[in-house]
Design a protein around this motif. Structure first.
Motif, PDB file in Angstrom:
ATOM      1  N   TRP A  59       0.859  -1.189   0.000  1.00 47.13           N
ATOM      2  CA  TRP A  59       0.000   0.000   0.000  1.00 47.13           C
ATOM      3  C   TRP A  59       0.888   1.229   0.000  1.00 47.13           C
ATOM      4  N   GLU A  61       0.503   5.853  -0.447  1.00 42.88           N
ATOM      5  CA  GLU A  61      -0.316   7.037  -0.674  1.00 42.88           C
ATOM      6  C   GLU A  61       0.627   8.216  -0.899  1.00 42.88           C
ATOM      7  N   ILE A  88      -5.122  -1.813   3.740  1.00 42.48           N
ATOM      8  CA  ILE A  88      -4.411  -2.554   2.693  1.00 42.48           C
ATOM      9  C   ILE A  88      -5.397  -3.303   1.815  1.00 42.48           C
ATOM     10  N   ASP A  91      -7.690  -1.598  -1.076  1.00 45.55           N
ATOM     11  CA  ASP A  91      -7.089  -1.336  -2.387  1.00 45.55           C
ATOM     12  C   ASP A  91      -6.318  -2.518  -2.954  1.00 45.55           C
ATOM     13  N   ASN A  92      -5.915  -3.442  -2.100  1.00 47.30           N
ATOM     14  CA  ASN A  92      -5.041  -4.541  -2.529  1.00 47.30           C
ATOM     15  C   ASN A  92      -5.458  -5.823  -1.801  1.00 47.30           C
TER      16      ASN A  92
END
Length: 114
Positions: A59, A61, A88, A91-92
């Motif tokens: 992750w 940003e 986490i 998004d993944n």
């Protein structure tokens, strides 16, 4: 975005590395993510990430400023582990190594964990 001493643009970022899915995680901040990932993968840093083999970028940003990135890092470090895992997985969900998207070689799969 800031300009480094060599005239190259840099983008502050907060990132999470993991040893494997639901394994040991590390939250870090940097002014330049790609070189930092290279350093982690090479084991250039002694300490936590090297000792616990935490190298998978799961992750990240980007931030507008380094101050913003540092603030976000501090916020995430104060979160409960469950919240970090949820961040986490939002998004993944498969904990894929995101560094592979930038041409990094796949890391070996961890041995089975008890």
């Amino acid at each position: 975005m800031t300009i480094g001493g060599n005239g190259v643009e840099r983008q502050p970022a907060v990132y999470i590395l993991a040893s494997w899915r639901n394994g040991t995680i590390y939250i870090g901040v940097t002014s330049d993510l790609l070189p930092r990932i290279i350093q982690h993968r090479a084991g250039s840093f002694g300490g936590f990430t090297k000792v616990y083999d935490v190298k998978r970028l799961v992750w990240f940003e980007m931030a507008a400023t380094m101050e913003g990135a540092i603030g976000r890092e501090k916020q995430l470090k104060n979160w409960r582990r469950a919240w970090k895992l949820e961040l986490i997985e939002t998004d993944n969900p498969t904990w894929r190594d995101l560094a592979e998207d930038w041409g990094f070689a796949p890391l070996p799969q961890p041995s089975s964990r008890a």
